[in-house]
Motif scaffolding. Structure first.
Motif, PDB file in Angstrom:
ATOM      1  N   ASN A  25      43.107 -10.650 -63.073  1.00  0.00           N
ATOM      2  CA  ASN A  25      44.040  -9.568 -62.791  1.00  0.00           C
ATOM      3  C   ASN A  25      44.711  -9.780 -61.433  1.00  0.00           C
ATOM      4  O   ASN A  25      45.932  -9.653 -61.285  1.00  0.00           O
ATOM      5  CB  ASN A  25      43.287  -8.236 -62.816  1.00  0.00           C
ATOM      6  N   LYS A  26      43.898 -10.111 -60.452  1.00  0.00           N
ATOM      7  CA  LYS A  26      44.415 -10.331 -59.111  1.00  0.00           C
ATOM      8  C   LYS A  26      45.365 -11.526 -59.077  1.00  0.00           C
ATOM      9  O   LYS A  26      46.408 -11.491 -58.412  1.00  0.00           O
ATOM     10  CB  LYS A  26      43.252 -10.547 -58.143  1.00  0.00           C
ATOM     11  N   PRO A  52      50.322  -5.056 -52.548  1.00  0.00           N
ATOM     12  CA  PRO A  52      50.913  -4.264 -51.464  1.00  0.00           C
ATOM     13  C   PRO A  52      51.140  -2.823 -51.932  1.00  0.00           C
ATOM     14  O   PRO A  52      51.734  -2.611 -52.991  1.00  0.00           O
ATOM     15  CB  PRO A  52      52.243  -4.970 -51.198  1.00  0.00           C
ATOM     16  N   PRO A  53      50.674  -1.831 -51.196  1.00  0.00           N
ATOM     17  CA  PRO A  53      50.809  -0.431 -51.631  1.00  0.00           C
ATOM     18  C   PRO A  53      52.235  -0.018 -51.953  1.00  0.00           C
ATOM     19  O   PRO A  53      52.460   0.804 -52.846  1.00  0.00           O
ATOM     20  CB  PRO A  53      50.255   0.355 -50.434  1.00  0.00           C
ATOM     21  N   GLU A  54      53.211  -0.604 -51.259  1.00  0.00           N
ATOM     22  CA  GLU A  54      54.604  -0.226 -51.502  1.00  0.00           C
ATOM     23  C   GLU A  54      55.105  -0.671 -52.872  1.00  0.00           C
ATOM     24  O   GLU A  54      56.160  -0.215 -53.331  1.00  0.00           O
ATOM     25  CB  GLU A  54      55.516  -0.791 -50.409  1.00  0.00           C
ATOM     26  N   ALA A  84      46.989   8.839 -56.871  1.00  0.00           N
ATOM     27  CA  ALA A  84      46.972   8.202 -55.558  1.00  0.00           C
ATOM     28  C   ALA A  84      45.639   7.504 -55.312  1.00  0.00           C
ATOM     29  O   ALA A  84      45.580   6.457 -54.657  1.00  0.00           O
ATOM     30  CB  ALA A  84      47.234   9.246 -54.475  1.00  0.00           C
ATOM     31  N   ALA A  85      44.562   8.085 -55.857  1.00  0.00           N
ATOM     32  CA  ALA A  85      43.242   7.471 -55.706  1.00  0.00           C
ATOM     33  C   ALA A  85      43.191   6.106 -56.385  1.00  0.00           C
ATOM     34  O   ALA A  85      42.642   5.144 -55.834  1.00  0.00           O
ATOM     35  CB  ALA A  85      42.174   8.394 -56.302  1.00  0.00           C
ATOM     36  N   ILE A  86      43.772   6.017 -57.577  1.00  0.00           N
ATOM     37  CA  ILE A  86      43.790   4.742 -58.297  1.00  0.00           C
ATOM     38  C   ILE A  86      44.705   3.742 -57.605  1.00  0.00           C
ATOM     39  O   ILE A  86      44.424   2.539 -57.565  1.00  0.00           O
ATOM     40  CB  ILE A  86      44.211   4.976 -59.762  1.00  0.00           C
ATOM     41  N   LYS A  87      45.803   4.214 -57.053  1.00  0.00           N
ATOM     42  CA  LYS A  87      46.675   3.329 -56.274  1.00  0.00           C
ATOM     43  C   LYS A  87      45.896   2.711 -55.117  1.00  0.00           C
ATOM     44  O   LYS A  87      45.956   1.488 -54.895  1.00  0.00           O
ATOM     45  CB  LYS A  87      47.866   4.118 -55.733  1.00  0.00           C
ATOM     46  N   LYS A  88      45.172   3.515 -54.394  1.00  0.00           N
ATOM     47  CA  LYS A  88      44.452   3.045 -53.216  1.00  0.00           C
ATOM     48  C   LYS A  88      43.380   2.017 -53.571  1.00  0.00           C
ATOM     49  O   LYS A  88      43.317   0.936 -52.968  1.00  0.00           O
ATOM     50  CB  LYS A  88      43.808   4.235 -52.494  1.00  0.00           C
ATOM     51  N   THR A  89      42.552   2.326 -54.573  1.00  0.00           N
ATOM     52  CA  THR A  89      41.447   1.417 -54.901  1.00  0.00           C
ATOM     53  C   THR A  89      41.952   0.110 -55.504  1.00  0.00           C
ATOM     54  O   THR A  89      41.450  -0.969 -55.174  1.00  0.00           O
ATOM     55  CB  THR A  89      40.466   2.090 -55.877  1.00  0.00           C
ATOM     56  N   ASN A  90      42.955   0.178 -56.376  1.00  0.00           N
ATOM     57  CA  ASN A  90      43.458  -1.039 -57.000  1.00  0.00           C
ATOM     58  C   ASN A  90      44.256  -1.900 -56.021  1.00  0.00           C
ATOM     59  O   ASN A  90      44.252  -3.128 -56.123  1.00  0.00           O
ATOM     60  CB  ASN A  90      44.303  -0.701 -58.225  1.00  0.00           C
ATOM     61  N   GLY A 128      56.423  -4.477 -60.057  1.00  0.00           N
ATOM     62  CA  GLY A 128      55.874  -3.247 -59.532  1.00  0.00           C
ATOM     63  C   GLY A 128      54.778  -2.729 -60.436  1.00  0.00           C
ATOM     64  O   GLY A 128      54.471  -3.328 -61.481  1.00  0.00           O
ATOM     65  N   PHE A 129      54.181  -1.618 -60.039  1.00  0.00           N
ATOM     66  CA  PHE A 129      53.088  -1.013 -60.795  1.00  0.00           C
ATOM     67  C   PHE A 129      53.265   0.498 -60.818  1.00  0.00           C
ATOM     68  O   PHE A 129      53.817   1.087 -59.876  1.00  0.00           O
ATOM     69  CB  PHE A 129      51.733  -1.326 -60.145  1.00  0.00           C
ATOM     70  N   ILE A 130      52.759   1.121 -61.890  1.00  0.00           N
ATOM     71  CA  ILE A 130      52.670   2.578 -61.961  1.00  0.00           C
ATOM     72  C   ILE A 130      51.195   2.945 -62.003  1.00  0.00           C
ATOM     73  O   ILE A 130      50.459   2.491 -62.891  1.00  0.00           O
ATOM     74  CB  ILE A 130      53.392   3.129 -63.205  1.00  0.00           C
ATOM     75  N   ALA A 131      50.744   3.743 -61.041  1.00  0.00           N
ATOM     76  CA  ALA A 131      49.364   4.235 -61.005  1.00  0.00           C
ATOM     77  C   ALA A 131      49.362   5.707 -61.392  1.00  0.00           C
ATOM     78  O   ALA A 131      50.291   6.451 -61.036  1.00  0.00           O
ATOM     79  CB  ALA A 131      48.767   4.059 -59.614  1.00  0.00           C
TER      80      ALA A 131
END
Length: 402
Positions: A166-167, A194-196, A181-187, A175-178
């Motif tokens: 996956n990595k 990159p969080p952005e 916000a918790a799932i965005k942070k952990t993944n 881009g990604f859709i989470a």
């Protein structure tokens, strides 16, 4: 021999059916191919159906890689073209890539969106090879401690391998859709994204399907508790049943019903028999009438130890049902403790018992909190608004504006 990919539509041709029945796409609508493991009933699958059938600008096409298509006809009835590859293997990545490439060449989408882990890997590789932008989705904390603590040694090795794959392939995504916000942070941490590059869009529900009613219980009337979730260890049903046994010592007339199905059914049934709770605790199995079912209860209990974003919790909020939930980060995005619900310590039997007792002694306050939760759900989790957010984000990707 694996079956060939097949396309199923309505009696109209693909483009005609999609344009007449899905939203109000213009004649030159950009096409988005959604790739998912199966079309069996589940949170990700139902959300996909709810979202893409509300698109007004983009033309959605769906492809499921593995066997299982109970939701397929619902997509077709709403004008969405469905490709069924129907692999019978658990993985079969080589065959999946080969056959998905055929689908891509047939549909020539402007964008590919990948859903769930196996499909993420396959869709990214095929989209990259075909020079088509791809968007990933993040819906669970698959690599986190809470999820992995219940896995066998062999399963943990498998998860670690998937994390590496996956990595490695995450760099193919525009881009990604989470779903939280918790799932965005952990993944972002686990996969080095990159969080952005991650957009947070919560799951939604159609409020018109749920009837809000204030919940009031006459003093002394036994409480009817409801929990909804797949029967797996990480969902915490075992914790809930043990807590409910302790709660019954002071409130013997109460009942607990658990809706959902999964591999832990036999183990949970055995626990219910062992604790002599067969009259008080019932496993309801899968239900397709949640909007009606939920009206029969007084309180919703959600003991999950790990969650992406719970659609069931949204359903309880829209119905005005008071909520008791574990204090995991994803639930905190939905529930404010003692304002819109009650949050208890995750994985704590004593904490759940205390929450059940709190509700029983504070029914009026719980009802007032539920009314506030209902308003919050209408404001933040209405399905039409969620679908627009999805479509707006995917439009930006196809135009290179992200």
């Amino acid at each position: 021999m694996e079956p060939l990919a097949t396309t199923t539509t309505t009696g109209l041709n693909n483009k005609q059916g999609a344009r007449l029945l899905v939203g109000r796409q213009p004649a030159a609508a950009k096409k988005v191919l959604f790739v998912i493991d199966t079309l069996q009933p589940g949170g990700a699958e139902q959300s996909l159906l709810d979202i893409v059938t509300r698109f007004q600008e983009l033309q959605p096409v769906v492809c499921h890689l593995y066997a299982g298509d109970l939701l397929k006809q619902q997509f077709i009835d709403k004008g969405v073209t469905v490709h069924s590859i129907n692999l019978r293997k658990k993985y079969g990545f080589y065959s999946a890539c080969k056959k998905l490439k055929t689908v891509v060449r047939t549909e020539q989408p402007d964008l590919v969106v990948a859903c769930l882990t196996r499909s993420e890997l396959v869709a990214r590789i095929v989209a990259y090879a075909c020079h088509i932008p791809v968007v990933g989705t993040l819906v669970s904390d698959l690599y986190g401690k809470a999820y992995n603590q219940f896995l066998s040694g062999k399963a943990k090795i498998g998860v670690a391998l998937f994390r590496l794959l996956n990595k490695t392939t995450a760099r193919f995504c525009k881009g990604f859709i989470a779903n939280s916000a918790a799932i965005k942070k952990t993944n972002a941490i686990q996969l080095g994204i990159p969080p952005e590059k991650i957009e947070v869009i919560h799951r939604g529900r159609d409020s018109r399907q749920f009837t809000f009613r204030p919940h009031s219980i006459l003093p002394g009337k036994p409480v009817r508790f409801l929990s909804i979730g797949r029967l797996v260890l990480v969902k915490g049903q075992r914790d809930l049943i043990l807590a409910f046994q302790a709660f019954l010592q002071l409130h013997p007339g109460a009942t607990l019903h658990i809706a959902g199905e999964g591999p832990e059914r036999a183990s949970l049934s055995a626990l219910i028999r062992e604790l002599q709770l067969t009259e008080q605790v019932t496993l309801l199995g899968n239900r397709n009438d949640v909007a009606t079912l939920i009206r029969e209860y007084d309180c919703f209990v959600f003991p999950s130890r790990s969650e992406g974003f719970s659609g069931a919790l949204v359903e309880a909020m829209l119905s005005g049902l008071p909520v008791l939930a574990s204090n995991i980060p994803a639930n905190k995005e939905m529930i404010r403790h003692l304002e819109t619900g009650y949050l208890f310590e995750t994985g704590s039997v004593a904490g759940i018992t205390g929450a059940l007792a709190w509700f029983t002694g504070n029914r009026q306050m719980a009802g007032e909190m539920a009314a506030k939760a209902h308003e919050q759900a209408l404001q933040h989790f209405e399905l039409d608004a969620i679908a627009r957010k999805w479509e707006n984000y995917l439009n930006k990707v196809t135009t290179g504006k992200t």
